[in-house]
Design a protein around this motif. Structure first.
Motif, short mmCIF file in Angstrom:
data_model
loop_
_atom_site.label_atom_id
_atom_site.label_comp_id
_atom_site.label_asym_id
_atom_site.label_seq_id
_atom_site.Cartn_x
_atom_site.Cartn_y
_atom_site.Cartn_z
N GLU A 244 0.85 -1.20 0.00
CA GLU A 244 0.00 0.00 0.00
C GLU A 244 0.88 1.25 0.00
O GLU A 244 1.93 1.27 0.64
CB GLU A 244 -0.81 -0.04 1.28
CG GLU A 244 -1.82 1.04 1.43
CD GLU A 244 -2.61 0.80 2.70
OE1 GLU A 244 -3.83 0.77 2.62
OE2 GLU A 244 -2.00 0.65 3.76
N TYR B 3 -6.27 11.91 10.54
CA TYR B 3 -6.71 11.41 11.84
C TYR B 3 -6.84 12.54 12.87
O TYR B 3 -7.66 12.46 13.78
CB TYR B 3 -5.76 10.33 12.35
CG TYR B 3 -6.06 8.96 11.77
CD1 TYR B 3 -7.35 8.43 11.82
CD2 TYR B 3 -5.07 8.18 11.19
CE1 TYR B 3 -7.65 7.19 11.29
CE2 TYR B 3 -5.36 6.93 10.66
CZ TYR B 3 -6.65 6.44 10.72
OH TYR B 3 -6.94 5.20 10.20
N GLN C 278 -8.59 11.61 1.02
CA GLN C 278 -9.22 10.63 0.11
C GLN C 278 -8.89 10.92 -1.35
O GLN C 278 -8.76 10.00 -2.15
CB GLN C 278 -10.72 10.58 0.32
CG GLN C 278 -11.15 10.00 1.65
CD GLN C 278 -10.60 8.62 2.00
OE1 GLN C 278 -10.43 8.31 3.16
NE2 GLN C 278 -10.31 7.80 1.01
N ARG D 114 -4.87 -3.42 -0.82
CA ARG D 114 -6.00 -2.49 -0.99
C ARG D 114 -6.14 -2.02 -2.44
O ARG D 114 -5.40 -2.44 -3.32
CB ARG D 114 -5.89 -1.29 -0.06
CG ARG D 114 -6.18 -1.62 1.39
CD ARG D 114 -6.70 -0.39 2.11
NE ARG D 114 -6.96 -0.66 3.49
CZ ARG D 114 -8.07 -1.25 3.92
NH1 ARG D 114 -9.01 -1.60 3.07
NH2 ARG D 114 -8.24 -1.48 5.21
P1 DGT Z 1 -2.37 -4.50 7.75
O1 DGT Z 1 -1.12 -5.01 7.10
O2 DGT Z 1 -3.57 -5.32 7.39
O3 DGT Z 1 -2.20 -4.27 9.20
O4 DGT Z 1 -2.64 -3.13 7.01
P2 DGT Z 1 -2.61 -1.69 7.56
O5 DGT Z 1 -3.53 -1.55 8.72
O6 DGT Z 1 -1.21 -1.21 7.71
O7 DGT Z 1 -3.18 -0.94 6.27
P3 DGT Z 1 -4.59 -0.28 6.04
O8 DGT Z 1 -4.76 0.03 4.61
O9 DGT Z 1 -5.69 -1.10 6.59
O10 DGT Z 1 -4.47 1.03 6.84
C1 DGT Z 1 -3.34 1.87 6.90
C2 DGT Z 1 -3.80 3.16 7.54
O11 DGT Z 1 -4.36 3.98 6.53
C3 DGT Z 1 -4.90 2.96 8.56
O12 DGT Z 1 -4.74 3.89 9.59
C4 DGT Z 1 -6.16 3.20 7.80
C5 DGT Z 1 -5.73 4.18 6.78
N1 DGT Z 1 -6.40 4.05 5.50
C6 DGT Z 1 -6.12 3.23 4.49
N2 DGT Z 1 -6.85 3.51 3.41
C7 DGT Z 1 -7.65 4.52 3.77
C8 DGT Z 1 -8.64 5.28 3.11
O13 DGT Z 1 -8.97 5.13 1.94
N3 DGT Z 1 -9.22 6.23 3.89
C9 DGT Z 1 -8.92 6.43 5.19
N4 DGT Z 1 -9.58 7.35 5.86
N5 DGT Z 1 -7.98 5.77 5.81
C10 DGT Z 1 -7.36 4.84 5.11
#
Ligand code: DGT
Length: 221
Positions: free
Chosen positions: A42, A60, A71, A95
Motif C-alpha cells: 500500500e 486522523y 481521500q 488495498r
Molecule cells: P495490515 O497489514 O492489514 O495491518 O494493514 P494496515 O492496517 O497497515 O493498512 P490499512 O490500509 O488497513 O491502513 C493503513 C492506515 O491507513 C490505517 O490507519 C487506515 C488508513 N487508510 C487506508 N486507506 C484509507 C482510506 O482510503 N481512507 C482512510 N480514511 N484511511 C485509510
C-alpha cells in the motif's frame, strides 16, 4: 493467444483487502518469495509525505478538515498502483481504489465527515476512472478478522498516526468490509472473493495462505 503474450498485456491481478490491522502486509510479504509475483504494498509512505505533508496524520487529527484532501490523494495513489505495469504474470495489490471508495469514502460520507459536495467530487472521479482506465481485478482475498483482534494488533504496532483510532471505529470499518465483501449487500465486488480467517496468529496463518495459493497460481501454470 499464448499465455506469455497474455501476461505481457495484463497480469492476473489480486487485491488483498481487510480491516486495518488484518495482516495484509504479512500476507503480501509471504508471497515475495515467488519470482513470478509482483507484490505491491500500500502507498502509505506516499500518504505520509505528500510534498512534505503527512496527510495520514492530518486526516486522523482533523477528519472534517482533511478528509477530502486525504481521500483525493488515496484515490490517485491507488490508481497509480492499479496502472503500474509489470512483466510478471501475477500482481498482488494491498488495498485498491475500490476499498478506498466503498469502505473509507462511504463511511466518511455517512458520518458527515465528507459533506455531499466533496463526496460527489470523489465519486465522479472514481466513476470516470473505473469506466475509462483499466482497473480490472481477477480475484479478491478478504482477510476476515474480528474487531477486537485488530484493535489489539493496532495497539501493539503503535503507529503514531493511529493513536486516535478507537475500537468503535474499527468495528464500523469491519462492518463496511463485511457488507461489501462477505454479505455482498453493499456495492459490487469487482472480482470473486476468497475469504481467509485472518484472526489466526502469525505462527499458524501460513496454512491459510497455502490454502489460497492454488487460486492465485492456477491461471499461470
Ligand atoms: P495490515 O497489514 O492489514 O495491518 O494493514 P494496515 O492496517 O497497515 O493498512 P490499512 O490500509 O488497513 O491502513 C493503513 C492506515 O491507513 C490505517 O490507519 C487506515 C488508513 N487508510 C487506508 N486507506 C484509507 C482510506 O482510503 N481512507 C482512510 N480514511 N484511511 C485509510
Amino acid at each position: 493467444m499464448s499465455k506469455r503474450a497474455k501476461y505481457e498485456m495484463k497480469p492476473f491481478t489480486v487485491l488483498v483487502e481487510g480491516n486495518i490491522g488484518s495482516g495484509k502486509t504479512t500476507f503480501l510479504n509471504y508471497f515475495k518469495k515467488y519470482e513470478n509475483v509482483c507484490v505491491m504494498a500500500e502507498p502509505i509512505d506516499m500518504w505520509r509525505n505528500c510534498g512534505g505533508h503527512n496527510l495520514l496524520e492530518y486526516m486522523y487529527e482533523d477528519r472534517e478538515r482533511w478528509g477530502f484532501t486525504f481521500q483525493s490523494y488515496v484515490q490517485l495513489t491507488m490508481l497509480k498502483q492499479h496502472t503500474l505495469k509489470t512483466r510478471l504474470p501475477i500482481k498482488l495489490m494491498e488495498r485498491s481504489i475500490y476499498s478506498a471508495r466503498y469502505c473509507f469514502v462511504e463511511k466518511m460520507h455517512r458520518d458527515g465527515i465528507l459533506p455531499s459536495p466533496s463526496a460527489s467530487v470523489i465519486n465522479e472521479w472514481f466513476k470516470w476512472t473505473i469506466a475509462n482506465v483499466d482497473t480490472s481485478v481477477d480475484l479478491i482475498i478478504y482477510l476476515r478478522t474480528t474487531p477486537d483482534v485488530v484493535y489489539q494488533r493496532m495497539q501493539e504496532r503503535n503507529r503514531k498516526e493511529e493513536k486516535t483510532v478507537s475500537l468503535t471505529y474499527l468495528t464500523e470499518m469491519h462492518e463496511m468490509h463485511e457488507n461489501w465483501l462477505y454479505h455482498k449487500t453493499m456495492f459490487t465486488c469487482p472480482a470473486p472473493v476468497l475469504v481467509l480467517n485472518a484472526d489466526l496468529d502469525k505462527s499458524v496463518i501460513a496454512e491459510e495462505y497455502e490454502r489460497v495459493e492454488p487460486h492465485i497460481f492456477s491461471n499461470c501454470l
